[in-house]
Design a protein around this motif. Structure first.
Motif, PDB file in Angstrom:
ATOM      1  N   ALA A 256      24.837  11.526  62.450  1.00 20.60           N
ATOM      2  CA  ALA A 256      23.598  10.960  62.992  1.00 20.60           C
ATOM      3  C   ALA A 256      23.782  10.196  64.296  1.00 20.60           C
ATOM      4  N   GLY A 257      25.021  10.056  64.783  1.00 16.18           N
ATOM      5  CA  GLY A 257      25.206   9.280  66.003  1.00 16.18           C
ATOM      6  C   GLY A 257      26.651   9.239  66.444  1.00 16.18           C
ATOM      7  N   PRO A 258      26.943   8.418  67.451  1.00 16.94           N
ATOM      8  CA  PRO A 258      28.313   8.334  67.976  1.00 16.94           C
ATOM      9  C   PRO A 258      29.275   7.715  66.974  1.00 16.94           C
ATOM     10  N   ALA A 259      30.551   7.818  67.291  1.00 12.79           N
ATOM     11  CA  ALA A 259      31.604   7.319  66.398  1.00 12.79           C
ATOM     12  C   ALA A 259      31.388   5.841  66.087  1.00 12.79           C
ATOM     13  N   PRO A 260      31.471   5.462  64.814  1.00 11.26           N
ATOM     14  CA  PRO A 260      31.240   4.066  64.425  1.00 11.26           C
ATOM     15  C   PRO A 260      32.515   3.231  64.509  1.00 11.26           C
ATOM     16  N   ILE A 261      32.336   1.927  64.492  1.00 11.49           N
ATOM     17  CA  ILE A 261      33.446   1.004  64.274  1.00 11.49           C
ATOM     18  C   ILE A 261      33.608   0.854  62.764  1.00 11.49           C
ATOM     19  N   HIS A 289      26.944  -0.854  68.843  1.00 12.49           N
ATOM     20  CA  HIS A 289      27.697   0.174  68.126  1.00 12.49           C
ATOM     21  C   HIS A 289      27.256   0.254  66.667  1.00 12.49           C
ATOM     22  N   ARG A 290      27.376   1.428  66.119  1.00 13.96           N
ATOM     23  CA  ARG A 290      27.204   1.606  64.680  1.00 13.96           C
ATOM     24  C   ARG A 290      28.487   1.171  63.977  1.00 13.96           C
ATOM     25  N   CYS A 291      28.376   0.880  62.675  1.00 10.81           N
ATOM     26  CA  CYS A 291      29.604   0.519  61.960  1.00 10.81           C
ATOM     27  C   CYS A 291      29.547   0.947  60.500  1.00 10.81           C
ATOM     28  N   ILE A 292      30.728   1.183  59.960  1.00  9.99           N
ATOM     29  CA  ILE A 292      30.919   1.441  58.534  1.00  9.99           C
ATOM     30  C   ILE A 292      31.755   0.300  57.984  1.00  9.99           C
ATOM     31  N   VAL A 293      31.267  -0.339  56.922  1.00  6.90           N
ATOM     32  CA  VAL A 293      31.980  -1.441  56.282  1.00  6.90           C
ATOM     33  C   VAL A 293      32.448  -0.985  54.905  1.00  6.90           C
ATOM     34  N   ILE A 294      33.750  -1.075  54.661  1.00  8.43           N
ATOM     35  CA  ILE A 294      34.309  -0.767  53.338  1.00  8.43           C
ATOM     36  C   ILE A 294      34.472  -2.107  52.637  1.00  8.43           C
ATOM     37  N   ALA A 295      33.486  -2.450  51.803  1.00 10.03           N
ATOM     38  CA  ALA A 295      33.292  -3.834  51.372  1.00 10.03           C
ATOM     39  C   ALA A 295      33.853  -4.174  50.000  1.00 10.03           C
ATOM     40  N   GLY A 296      34.316  -3.188  49.228  1.00  7.05           N
ATOM     41  CA  GLY A 296      34.822  -3.476  47.891  1.00  7.05           C
ATOM     42  C   GLY A 296      33.765  -3.280  46.819  1.00  7.05           C
ATOM     43  N   GLU A 297      34.226  -3.002  45.610  1.00  8.35           N
ATOM     44  CA  GLU A 297      33.329  -2.649  44.509  1.00  8.35           C
ATOM     45  C   GLU A 297      32.369  -3.770  44.122  1.00  8.35           C
ATOM     46  N   ALA A 298      32.774  -5.029  44.318  1.00  7.45           N
ATOM     47  CA  ALA A 298      31.960  -6.155  43.849  1.00  7.45           C
ATOM     48  C   ALA A 298      31.191  -6.848  44.969  1.00  7.45           C
ATOM     49  N   SER A 299      31.155  -6.272  46.156  1.00  9.73           N
ATOM     50  CA  SER A 299      30.547  -6.956  47.294  1.00  9.73           C
ATOM     51  C   SER A 299      29.029  -7.058  47.169  1.00  9.73           C
ATOM     52  N   PRO A 300      28.458  -8.240  47.447  1.00 15.35           N
ATOM     53  CA  PRO A 300      26.998  -8.373  47.451  1.00 15.35           C
ATOM     54  C   PRO A 300      26.344  -7.591  48.585  1.00 15.35           C
ATOM     55  N   LEU A 301      27.121  -7.179  49.583  1.00 12.08           N
ATOM     56  CA  LEU A 301      26.557  -6.413  50.696  1.00 12.08           C
ATOM     57  C   LEU A 301      26.073  -5.040  50.249  1.00 12.08           C
ATOM     58  N   LEU A 302      26.604  -4.541  49.130  1.00 13.01           N
ATOM     59  CA  LEU A 302      26.249  -3.195  48.679  1.00 13.01           C
ATOM     60  C   LEU A 302      24.770  -3.068  48.335  1.00 13.01           C
ATOM     61  N   GLY A 303      24.151  -4.164  47.942  1.00  7.26           N
ATOM     62  CA  GLY A 303      22.744  -4.116  47.554  1.00  7.26           C
ATOM     63  C   GLY A 303      21.786  -4.463  48.675  1.00  7.26           C
ATOM     64  N   GLU A 304      22.293  -4.647  49.890  1.00  6.60           N
ATOM     65  CA  GLU A 304      21.438  -5.046  51.009  1.00  6.60           C
ATOM     66  C   GLU A 304      21.185  -3.882  51.964  1.00  6.60           C
ATOM     67  N   ASP A 305      20.082  -3.965  52.681  1.00  7.61           N
ATOM     68  CA  ASP A 305      19.717  -2.946  53.663  1.00  7.61           C
ATOM     69  C   ASP A 305      19.985  -3.498  55.064  1.00  7.61           C
ATOM     70  N   PHE A 306      20.976  -2.929  55.745  1.00  7.48           N
ATOM     71  CA  PHE A 306      21.321  -3.370  57.096  1.00  7.48           C
ATOM     72  C   PHE A 306      20.776  -2.431  58.170  1.00  7.48           C
ATOM     73  N   ARG A 308      19.736   1.590  59.743  1.00 11.28           N
ATOM     74  CA  ARG A 308      20.361   2.904  59.874  1.00 11.28           C
ATOM     75  C   ARG A 308      21.665   2.887  60.656  1.00 11.28           C
ATOM     76  N   GLN A 309      21.961   1.783  61.343  1.00 11.62           N
ATOM     77  CA  GLN A 309      23.170   1.724  62.162  1.00 11.62           C
ATOM     78  C   GLN A 309      24.388   1.192  61.401  1.00 11.62           C
ATOM     79  N   VAL A 310      24.178   0.825  60.137  1.00 11.83           N
ATOM     80  CA  VAL A 310      25.260   0.248  59.337  1.00 11.83           C
ATOM     81  C   VAL A 310      25.329   0.968  57.996  1.00 11.83           C
ATOM     82  N   LEU A 311      26.530   1.386  57.621  1.00 14.93           N
ATOM     83  CA  LEU A 311      26.761   1.992  56.313  1.00 14.93           C
ATOM     84  C   LEU A 311      27.780   1.133  55.572  1.00 14.93           C
ATOM     85  N   VAL A 312      27.379   0.615  54.412  1.00 13.63           N
ATOM     86  CA  VAL A 312      28.268  -0.214  53.592  1.00 13.63           C
ATOM     87  C   VAL A 312      28.668   0.589  52.356  1.00 13.63           C
ATOM     88  N   LEU A 313      29.971   0.691  52.128  1.00 14.40           N
ATOM     89  CA  LEU A 313      30.497   1.459  51.002  1.00 14.40           C
ATOM     90  C   LEU A 313      31.445   0.598  50.180  1.00 14.40           C
TER      91      LEU A 313
END
Length: 439
Positions: A256-261, A289-306, A308-313
């Motif tokens: 969907a876009g350029p290479a993320p951080i 820049h867009r970014c991908i965050v690898i946040a861990g299984e228990a991260s509260p960020l997983l339930g938030e909407d940041f 289209r420019q941010v993907l949290v996994l």
């Protein structure tokens, strides 16, 4: 003729385990019996590779129950108090690990262990088995000739004169003397069995053959002239399967876009990562820049909407995403550094404790990125560091050159050959073909 059998013992995060899994899987495919002894947390991961498993350290919940602390508090305490790490993390389970390892050690030809797996070293001596130590990063081989950049020994000098080396030896001796109290339980485990207490600030201090499982590009103590030790290059475990849903989300985001951080704190630091991840998201947004965050299984960020420019996994194998990154922001664990170097992408390294400071220093010295201390990382500072590495053609060219060099290293072959030679057994031809295909 039956192949040799090996016991690998390690303590720590996924970055500490994966090189053992890569090497163990390779030897197993060559017909050897391989046993992995580590934290209970990793049982399923080990057994999925058709390797035998022995639990010698608890899982995260076990540590929390024993210490009366949650995971985040343990990480903070370890980062602030190295005595705590040696006394309450390493020393607490040495007797139990010896008890669990002895029946297995009796059945193998060789024991291979990382720096703080003292129980494996003791069990190998008790049973008269060949023992090989493993250094996963240069800091594990800290020496007077090339001191590590670590917070607990900040006074060591870059040696330009003989006097500097003598000074560094004195600092090392003082550091090991100071840690005797924290290592009392480990040292006692040796002495009550009539063994020399070979435990120091960097783990097992015995003069044993050693595999240095990192690239010569990082420096570190060179292989001994007598051939008893070998620096092999990094070992990669890159065949991990990504689940269908995660793969769909990642593929869609990349298209969907350029290479993320890409932002990650590994499998250990991640428990204290919420503030850091939010900071990094703000920094990348300021850069546009867009970014991908690898946040861990228990991260509260997983339930938030940041947006289209941010993907949290919760989790993503680095081999899947690092080659597609514009840049990588990470904690400086040696496994993460290895994957970032292999991908040829620039790095902002934010070390928190232990060898991470030294790894960050070496990445910066290589010209592959910049260092920004974890505790000093703020949106503006992170944004500025990212801007510099993203806009530097010199860093980009250097990263690509380093990736080419690392791509020519045959760490898996070198490590396996070293072990097999130690038991007078040549590598089978099919194993050589497999290892080169993996590389």
């Amino acid at each position: 003729m039956p192949r040799s059998s090996y016991l690998f013992a390690t303590h720590g995060s996924l970055g500490d385990l994966n090189p053992f899994l890569a090497l163990g899987s390779f030897l197993r495919q060559g017909g050897s019996r391989v046993v992995i002894a580590t934290h209970e947390t990793y049982r399923a991961r080990v057994e999925a590779l058709d390797l035998e498993f022995v639990s010698i350290f608890p899982d995260a919940g076990g540590y929390e129950a024993e210490l009366g602390m949650d995971a985040a508090a343990i990480v903070h305490r370890v980062s602030d108090d190295f005595d705590f790490f040696l006394r309450d993390i390493v020393g607490r389970h040495v007797e139990a690990s010896i008890e669990r390892l002895l029946p297995v050690v009796r059945t193998v030809d060789m024991v291979i262990a990382s720096s703080y797996a003292h129980g494996a070293h003791i069990a190998a001596q008790m049973e008269g088995k060949r023992f090989v130590g493993v250094a996963l990063q240069p800091a594990a081989m800290v020496a007077a000739g090339e001191p590590a950049v670590i917070a607990r020994m900040p006074m060591m000098q870059t040696p330009s004169r003989r006097l500097d080396r003598l000074f560094n030896r004195a600092i090392l001796a003082i550091a090991n003397w100071r840690m005797r109290g924290a290592l009392a339980t480990v040292r006692q485990a040796y002495t009550i069995r009539g063994l020399k207490p070979e435990a120091g600030i960097n783990g097992i201090t015995a003069d044993v053959p050693t595999l240095a499982l990192f690239s010569p590009l990082l420096g570190g103590t060179p292989a001994q002239a007598d051939g008893r030790s070998r620096m092999t290059g990094f070992l990669y475990l890159d065949d991990e399967v990504v689940s269908g849903e995660v793969e769909r989300r990642v593929s869609t985001f990349l298209a969907a876009g350029p290479a993320p951080i890409v932002v990650t704190l590994g499998s250990f630091n991640v428990t204290v990562g919420e503030r850091f991840f939010r900071m990094a998201i703000r920094a990348t947004r300021r850069l546009g820049h867009r970014c991908i965050v690898i946040a861990g299984e228990a991260s509260p960020l997983l339930g938030e909407d940041f947006g289209r420019q941010v993907l949290v996994l919760p989790y993503l194998p680095y081999a899947r995403i690092f080659p597609h990154a514009a840049a990588i922001v990470h904690h400086g664990g040696i496994g993460t550094c290895a994957q970032a170097l292999k991908a040829g992408r620039p790095q902002v390294v934010c070390p928190l404790f232990a060898d991470q400071h030294d790894n960050a220093h070496r990445i910066t010295r290589l010209g592959a990125g910049e260092t920004l201390e974890f505790r000093r990382a703020r949106p503006r500072r992170t944004q500025a560091a990212l801007k510099r590495i993203l806009e530097s053609p010199e860093i980009d060219e250097r990263c690509r050159s380093l990736a080419e060099t690392i791509g020519r290293e045959e760490g898996l072959l070198a490590a396996a050959a070293f072990l097999r030679n130690s038991v007078d057994e040549a590598l089978p031809a099919e194993a050589v073909v497999y290892a080169r295909a993996q590389a």
